[in-house]
Design a protein around this motif. Sequence first.
Motif: not given
Length: 256
Positions: A163-166, A19, A16
């Motif tokens: 915060t993760l994509s899910n 990148k 994250l």
Amino acid sequence: MSFSYYGELCTEVYDLTKKVGQSLSGDIEYYCDRLKDCKGRILEAMVGSGRVIIPLLESGLHVDGVDYSSEMLASCRRHCEARGLKTELYEANLKELSLATKYEAIIIPAGSFLLIEKRDESIKVLKRLYDHLEPNGKLILDLFLPDNKFDVDGKFEGTSTFTLSNGDTITMEEKLVEADLFNQYKVSYLKYEKWREGKRIQSELQRFALRWYGVEEFKLVLESIGFSDVVVSADFDYGKQPTNSKQTLTYEATRK
């Protein structure tokens, strides 16, 4: 809880915050420029999850990678496969590195060399890298000096949230547990926790050590290994002389 070495949660945070292709103060541009004339193979040691190796591969260079963390290598493979890039990735401790290939250049970006905690181990690593270079091959790596915080208070502080994509989140807390200005090292504990819908579902504890070197000190270390023509540059500007402790220092050295 036992310590992990760049484990699953650390790798997720790394992906994250660092990148693929994300340049840190111009480092990717620097490495691309310094390596552009290489015709042979290049090795990125401590390759991580692919931030640097992938843009180098995309520029047409022949680059392999090596790392001690299986989680980081797995992430790097996924990123390469998603882009249709082919490379050789090796899982190995650098002080025991034994590859069949000799390299025209070996690089260690992002100050990762400072993660080698013990000085005797760092010497072993440099010797192994020297032996994996072709005659007149180049070692290029960058170093930095740490911040000036040396008060060990034993408390976790400075929580960061990712915060993760899910929709899951990962929190990271850091606690400084050892600091020695004279002997040039610091040790922190990093506590990662993954949260889902308000519940903690995973935890990970990492021992994060940094051992640093003076500008001239590291040049002498390289020369003691057998490297010659050592050039030290500041702020990813080849030939720019270091003037202060906040600059990133890049060393280029040649195997005789």
